[in-house]
Design a protein around this motif. Structure first.
Motif, PDB file in Angstrom:
ATOM      1  N   SER B  44       0.825  -1.198   0.000  1.00  0.00           N
ATOM      2  CA  SER B  44       0.000   0.000   0.000  1.00  0.00           C
ATOM      3  C   SER B  44       0.866   1.257   0.000  1.00  0.00           C
ATOM      4  CB  SER B  44      -0.915  -0.038   1.225  1.00  0.00           C
ATOM      5  OG  SER B  44      -1.949   0.882   1.098  1.00  0.00           O
ATOM      6  N   GLU B  45       1.918   1.260   0.814  1.00  0.00           N
ATOM      7  CA  GLU B  45       2.824   2.418   0.875  1.00  0.00           C
ATOM      8  C   GLU B  45       3.509   2.655  -0.474  1.00  0.00           C
ATOM      9  OE1 GLU B  45       2.796   4.376   3.308  1.00  0.00           O
ATOM     10  OE2 GLU B  45       1.875   3.135   4.857  1.00  0.00           O
ATOM     11  N   LEU B  46       4.035   1.583  -1.069  1.00  0.00           N
ATOM     12  CA  LEU B  46       4.793   1.747  -2.316  1.00  0.00           C
ATOM     13  C   LEU B  46       3.870   2.130  -3.470  1.00  0.00           C
ATOM     14  CD1 LEU B  46       7.295  -1.233  -1.931  1.00  0.00           C
ATOM     15  CD2 LEU B  46       7.695   1.206  -1.499  1.00  0.00           C
ATOM     16  N   ARG B  48       0.985   3.729  -3.227  1.00  0.00           N
ATOM     17  CA  ARG B  48       0.530   5.106  -3.049  1.00  0.00           C
ATOM     18  C   ARG B  48       1.630   6.085  -3.419  1.00  0.00           C
ATOM     19  NH1 ARG B  48      -1.889   4.702   1.037  1.00  0.00           N
ATOM     20  NH2 ARG B  48      -4.023   4.828   0.341  1.00  0.00           N
ATOM     21  N   ASN B  49       2.878   5.763  -3.097  1.00  0.00           N
ATOM     22  CA  ASN B  49       3.983   6.641  -3.496  1.00  0.00           C
ATOM     23  C   ASN B  49       4.049   6.773  -5.015  1.00  0.00           C
ATOM     24  OD1 ASN B  49       4.687   7.146  -0.891  1.00  0.00           O
ATOM     25  ND2 ASN B  49       6.576   5.955  -0.899  1.00  0.00           N
ATOM     26  N   ILE B  50       3.846   5.661  -5.725  1.00  0.00           N
ATOM     27  CA  ILE B  50       3.852   5.729  -7.192  1.00  0.00           C
ATOM     28  C   ILE B  50       2.735   6.660  -7.661  1.00  0.00           C
ATOM     29  CG2 ILE B  50       3.356   4.433  -9.310  1.00  0.00           C
ATOM     30  CD1 ILE B  50       4.792   2.036  -8.054  1.00  0.00           C
ATOM     31  N   LEU B  52       1.155   9.014  -6.032  1.00  0.00           N
ATOM     32  CA  LEU B  52       1.318  10.415  -5.624  1.00  0.00           C
ATOM     33  C   LEU B  52       2.473  11.117  -6.332  1.00  0.00           C
ATOM     34  CD1 LEU B  52       0.901  10.390  -1.721  1.00  0.00           C
ATOM     35  CD2 LEU B  52      -0.662  11.374  -3.400  1.00  0.00           C
ATOM     36  N   TYR B  53       3.609  10.436  -6.440  1.00  0.00           N
ATOM     37  CA  TYR B  53       4.825  11.146  -6.853  1.00  0.00           C
ATOM     38  C   TYR B  53       5.239  10.871  -8.281  1.00  0.00           C
ATOM     39  CZ  TYR B  53       4.799  11.372  -1.805  1.00  0.00           C
ATOM     40  OH  TYR B  53       4.408  11.534  -0.511  1.00  0.00           O
ATOM     41  N   ALA B  54       4.872   9.697  -8.817  1.00  0.00           N
ATOM     42  CA  ALA B  54       5.288   9.380 -10.181  1.00  0.00           C
ATOM     43  C   ALA B  54       4.098   9.437 -11.141  1.00  0.00           C
ATOM     44  CB  ALA B  54       5.937   8.006 -10.230  1.00  0.00           C
ATOM     45  N   ALA B 102       6.114   8.266   6.802  1.00  0.00           N
ATOM     46  CA  ALA B 102       6.326   6.969   7.438  1.00  0.00           C
ATOM     47  C   ALA B 102       6.495   5.858   6.407  1.00  0.00           C
ATOM     48  CB  ALA B 102       5.147   6.641   8.358  1.00  0.00           C
ATOM     49  N   GLY B 103       6.140   6.142   5.158  1.00  0.00           N
ATOM     50  CA  GLY B 103       6.051   5.095   4.140  1.00  0.00           C
ATOM     51  C   GLY B 103       7.346   4.333   3.901  1.00  0.00           C
ATOM     52  N   LEU B 104       8.356   5.007   3.369  1.00  0.00           N
ATOM     53  CA  LEU B 104       9.575   4.293   2.970  1.00  0.00           C
ATOM     54  C   LEU B 104      10.336   3.712   4.163  1.00  0.00           C
ATOM     55  CD1 LEU B 104      10.801   6.495  -0.030  1.00  0.00           C
ATOM     56  CD2 LEU B 104       9.774   4.219  -0.094  1.00  0.00           C
TER      57      LEU B 104
HETATM   58 MG   LIG Z   1       4.364   7.462   1.151  1.00  0.00          MG
END
Ligand SMILES: [Mg+2]
Ligand SMILES: Nc1ncnc2c1ncn2[C@@H]1O[C@H](COP(=O)(O)OP(=O)(O)OP(=O)(O)O)[C@@H](O)[C@H]1O
Lengths: 118, 133
Positions: B44-46, B48-50, B52-54, B102-104
């Motif tokens: 879920s963290e990884l 969501r990072n994709i 949001l940021y990529a 907190a994600g990474l």
């Molecule tokens: Mg994150």
């Protein structure tokens, strides 16, 4: 899908029964604040018994809605956090330190009554 | 030996699909409920990072079997903006989006092995593995 919010005397009762997606979580944040406003509830119990994981986004939404409710004058108690959820939250670095918690819904309501009694 | 399945991450619903895939594979491999939660949370963290940021990318789940050792590997890949300072984003509380940051660092603690590669302008690759005990 919206999470149902029930009113019980001067408290609100929420039982989250399925996996939260981002939209549902954000919608819940808004719905709960409106419901507090509408009903003048001064306490809320959010039961997470059916939730089997919480990531940093959902943790933030939960933490935020607790702070927002507090601003409005309502206390929130979180109940039913599963062992696996407690472990992963701490490993994520999220302690939810200032949050009132209880083992189950019944104990949560008791805790709320105590808190509101003071 | 590894068997792979992937979810393309474009919108919020793909985050849900990726973690459901991960949980199913984790169950299949015989991970207990705590490790299932760790794996689901990490995905879920990884994912969501994709998102949001990529903006766009992929989450692949590999079943590993190395010399009798079974495991699950999450491979998150995107061609987004990349990460300038990897040490900084691995710190607890660092966020450029008003998140908890907190994600990474969390994924690193939740999983057994963690590997991140990123180049500014060309994207980010993260591999995180959980071994079956
Ligand atoms: Mg994150
Ligand atoms: N795939 C990625 N591409 C580019 N930048 C990224 C990527 N993943 C993370 N980052 C950067 O690293 C920072 C830290 O990420 P991390 O997941 O730890 O925290 P966050 O996403 O900001 O908050 P949280 O995950 O707690 O909600 C992000 O704020 C972002 O700037």
């Amino acid at each position: 899908m919206r999470i149902p919010i029930l009113k019980l005397y001067d408290c609100l009762l929420v039982s989250i029964q399925w996996e939260l997606d981002d939209q549902t979580a954000l919608q819940f944040q808004e719905d709960l604040l409106h419901k507090i406003h509408e009903t003048s509830a001064n306490g809320v119990v959010i039961d997470l018994t059916s939730i089997d994981f919480i990531d940093s986004f959902i943790a933030k939404v939960l933490g935020d809605v607790i702070s927002m409710s507090k601003l409005m004058g309502a206390k929130v108690v979180i109940t039913g956090i599963q062992p696996a959820v407690a472990i992963t939250l701490i490993e994520l670095g999220i302690g939810l330190e200032d949050v009132l918690t209880a083992l189950d819904l019944e104990k949560g309501l008791e805790k709320l009554q105590q808190e509101l009694g003071d | 030996m590894s068997i792979q399945s992937c979810v393309t991450i474009i919108n919020e619903w793909d985050i849900v699909a990726a973690r459901q895939l991960g949980r199913n594979v984790a169950k299949e491999l015989g991970f207990g409920t705590v490790d299932q939660a760790r794996i689901t949370t990490a995905i879920s963290e990884l994912a969501r990072n994709i998102y949001l940021y990529a903006g766009k990318g992929q989450i692949c789940i590999d079943k590993l079997n190395d010399a009798g050792k079974a495991g699950l590997r999450i491979h998150a890949a995107d061609n987004g903006p990349g990460i300038n300072d990897i040490r900084q984003v691995m710190e607890d509380g660092f966020s450029t989006s008003g998140g908890l940051g907190a994600g990474l660092p969390g994924v690193k603690r939740l999983m057994d092995d963690f590997h991140i590669e990123s180049e500014t302008g060309s994207g980010t690759q993260i591999k995180a593995t959980k071994w079956l005990r």
